[in-house]
Design a protein around this motif. Structure first.
Motif, PDB file in Angstrom:
ATOM      1  N   GLY A 138      -3.223   4.316  -1.219  1.00 28.93           N
ATOM      2  CA  GLY A 138      -4.163   4.155  -2.116  1.00 28.93           C
ATOM      3  C   GLY A 138      -3.564   3.006  -3.202  1.00 28.93           C
ATOM      4  N   VAL A 139      -2.538   1.964  -3.429  1.00 31.27           N
ATOM      5  CA  VAL A 139      -2.480   1.322  -3.924  1.00 31.27           C
ATOM      6  C   VAL A 139      -2.195   0.047  -3.661  1.00 31.27           C
ATOM      7  N   GLY A 140      -2.385   0.026  -1.931  1.00 27.79           N
ATOM      8  CA  GLY A 140      -2.278  -1.528  -1.598  1.00 27.79           C
ATOM      9  C   GLY A 140      -3.797  -1.499  -0.886  1.00 27.79           C
ATOM     10  N   GLY A 141      -4.334  -0.740  -0.892  1.00 25.68           N
ATOM     11  CA  GLY A 141      -5.996  -0.435  -0.638  1.00 25.68           C
ATOM     12  C   GLY A 141      -6.937  -1.888  -1.796  1.00 25.68           C
ATOM     13  N   ALA A 142      -6.140  -0.636  -3.581  1.00 26.21           N
ATOM     14  CA  ALA A 142      -6.239  -1.714  -4.306  1.00 26.21           C
ATOM     15  C   ALA A 142      -6.252  -2.252  -4.383  1.00 26.21           C
ATOM     16  N   LEU A 143      -4.819  -3.438  -4.423  1.00 24.04           N
ATOM     17  CA  LEU A 143      -4.934  -4.595  -4.257  1.00 24.04           C
ATOM     18  C   LEU A 143      -5.949  -5.417  -3.889  1.00 24.04           C
TER      19      LEU A 143
ATOM     20  N   GLY B 228      -0.798  -6.859  -1.454  1.00 24.09           N
ATOM     21  CA  GLY B 228      -1.631  -5.570  -1.170  1.00 24.09           C
ATOM     22  C   GLY B 228      -1.120  -5.202   0.377  1.00 24.09           C
ATOM     23  N   TRP B 229      -1.272  -5.968   1.053  1.00 25.31           N
ATOM     24  CA  TRP B 229      -0.773  -5.897   3.104  1.00 25.31           C
ATOM     25  C   TRP B 229       0.896  -5.012   2.926  1.00 25.31           C
ATOM     26  N   VAL B 230       1.823  -5.349   1.971  1.00 17.88           N
ATOM     27  CA  VAL B 230       3.555  -5.348   1.752  1.00 17.88           C
ATOM     28  C   VAL B 230       3.496  -3.517   1.334  1.00 17.88           C
ATOM     29  N   VAL B 231       2.771  -3.374   0.446  1.00 17.01           N
ATOM     30  CA  VAL B 231       2.740  -1.975  -0.162  1.00 17.01           C
ATOM     31  C   VAL B 231       1.987  -1.205   0.407  1.00 17.01           C
ATOM     32  N   MET B 232       0.685  -1.660   1.619  1.00 14.82           N
ATOM     33  CA  MET B 232       0.026  -0.481   2.661  1.00 14.82           C
ATOM     34  C   MET B 232       1.231  -0.444   3.974  1.00 14.82           C
ATOM     35  N   ILE B 233       1.858  -1.274   3.752  1.00 19.64           N
ATOM     36  CA  ILE B 233       2.923  -0.680   5.431  1.00 19.64           C
ATOM     37  C   ILE B 233       3.587  -0.229   4.685  1.00 19.64           C
ATOM     38  N   ALA B 234       4.341  -0.091   3.798  1.00 12.66           N
ATOM     39  CA  ALA B 234       5.594   0.846   3.673  1.00 12.66           C
ATOM     40  C   ALA B 234       4.604   2.256   2.535  1.00 12.66           C
TER      41      ALA B 234
END
Length: 484
Positions: free
Chosen positions: A109-114, A81-87
């Motif tokens: 939002g995807v990162g936050g959902a993870l 999730g944090w990898v996606v949030m950074i992206a």
């Protein structure tokens, strides 16, 4: 047999910080919206998509995040999730057009959902051995959410005033990297076999997005127009499809049996209405401060700092004690009614108003209501879920709060626009539009308070400060392979 993690309180710091940052992402752009509107070309009604692009994806995918957390392992999903949030943060910061900004917010939002459901699952694993420790940990973790939401308003003002609105997203890159480095202290759980309901995740997310899109466009194309009717009908069909899928699959995204858990339904209804009232409040209060009172971004953020202080004091020092004495039900109901009172007070704002008279006292009353209701509603929704469904229960409660936020903001934006908020150069009409949004939010909060007091069942275990399922869940935890 499971053992107590000696680094559990340090791990809680990481989890609470993650919760703080995830929820802050919904609010940090608040005071930056006028600048983003100028730079990226958003209209007054379209501006809410900077917020809703995040919240819809976040809320729609939380169930999937919870399911993945239960299957693959909470720490692995937390890291992903944090990898996606950074992206997503990089895309949002680099955006030069409105649609790219919306895409970046959706990826966030995807990162936050993870992150959100996996963090809650990790917290339950760390503290389930002791109900009283779990209560304290939940209080601190729960306080991080509204505090992050309100603190984001202040920090967004700092970045927008003294740097640029892009820093509202850039800040997530170093923080994300630091968090990733700190995940080594989190417990690791072996993955288990199971399937992932991708079709269910797509149908519920698409249904929510289409519903919000229809409500947002309705003031422009007409509530009775063919387009609005078809969009709302399509949203209903997609959501019905989601429930049909859940009923037909052996391993659905959201087993419908979970709703048999005591107080899950009533607590999640309270969270839905709480989000539908609270998020529109700070959204329109930000616009009132900047577009009517003429505050700069930093001034607007600083004006809401007292709310942050009050939230933190009550969440960490008072609400948990009140819940131990009175239980969750009265705090949720009274909290929503107090929030409604603060919103009614805010509805009296004037075009020539002042911060000390029109904003400060009313916003503090609203914050008091939020601080009374949020943690008890969250704990009621989670308390009786068995450990193997902890990620699911967390996903549901976060979903309902964010779905309520998105739909509430869309609906009240429509109300505000129809009452004059679209006339940005006409301060009396603009103020009338904002006032109507505050009244609408007050009605939502009041309905939530009344329903809670009439419908929700009491919980003696929560009144005693121990989640009702703590003993059973702790027993189920025996044999789980949890490694520090």
């Amino acid at each position: 047999m499971s053992t107590v993690n000696p680094r559990r309180w340090w791990a809680l710091v990481v989890l609470a910080a993650a919760q703080f940052m995830v929820i802050m992402d919904t609010s940090i752009i608040g005071v930056a919206l006028p600048e983003m509107q100028k730079d990226l070309g958003f209209s007054q009604s379209e501006l809410q998509w900077v917020f809703n692009a995040y919240v819809i994806v976040f809320g729609g995918l939380l169930l999937l995040g919870g399911r993945l957390s239960d299957l693959i392992g909470a720490r692995k999903i937390f890291v992903s999730g944090w990898v996606v949030m950074i992206a997503g943060s990089v895309v949002a910061a680099a955006a030069q057009t409105a649609w790219v900004e919306i895409v970046g917010r959706a990826v966030q939002g995807v990162g936050g959902a993870l992150i959100a459901p996996s963090a809650m699952t990790l917290l339950m694993m760390l503290f389930m051995h002791d109900p009283r420790e779990l209560g304290k940990a939940m209080a601190l973790y729960g306080a991080a959410a509204p505090a992050g939401g309100t603190a984001g308003v202040f920090l967004g003002g700092v970045f927008t005033e003294w740097a640029a609105w892009q820093w509202c997203f850039i800040i997530y890159v170093p923080i994300g990297l630091i968090t990733l480095a700190a995940t080594k202290i989190l417990p690791n759980v072996e993955s288990r076999r199971g399937s992932v309901d991708i079709l269910g995740a797509i149908s519920v997310t698409a249904g929510l997005a289409l519903a919000v899109f229809a409500v947002v466009r309705a003031p422009e194309v007409g509530w009775g127009s063919t387009a609005t009717i078809l969009e709302l009908a399509g949203a209903v069909v997609l959501l019905i499809l989601f429930f049909v899928i859940q009923k037909s699959l052996r391993e659905p995204l959201m087993p419908l049996s979970v709703w048999r858990v005591p107080r899950l339904g009533s607590a999640n209804l309270a969270m839905t209405l709480l989000g539908a009232a609270w998020i529109p409040m700070w959204y329109f209060l930000n616009l009132y401060l900047q577009q009517v009172l003429g505050y700069g971004a930093f001034e607007s953020g600083a004006a809401l700092l007292p709310m942050t202080v009050l939230l933190m004091i009550f969440m960490t020092a008072i609400t948990a004690r009140l819940m131990m004495k009175f239980g969750a039900k009265p705090l949720i109901g009274i909290g929503l009614l107090v929030l409604a009172a603060g919103l009614v007070w805010l509805a009296t704002v004037e075009p020539t108003g002042t911060f000390l008279v029109d904003v400060l006292p009313a916003s503090l009353v609203a914050a008091l209501g939020m601080s009374l209701a949020y943690i008890p509603a969250m704990m009621s929704a989670m308390a009786n879920a068995p450990q193997e469904q902890a990620g699911l229960a967390s996903g549901i409660v976060n979903t309902t709060y964010n779905v309520g936020s998105a739909l509430g903001l869309a609906a009240l934006t429509a109300v505000a626009m129809s009452q004059g908020a679209a006339q940005i150069d006409n301060l009396p009409k603009l103020t009338d539009g904002f006032s109507s949004a505050f009244i609408g939010a007050a009605i939502i909060a009041a309905v939530g308070g009344v329903i809670t007091l009439l419908v929700m069942k009491g919980d003696k275990a929560l009144a005693a400060g121990a989640p009702a399922g703590a003993g059973d869940a702790a027993s189920q935890q025996q044999g789980d392979k949890v490694n520090a």
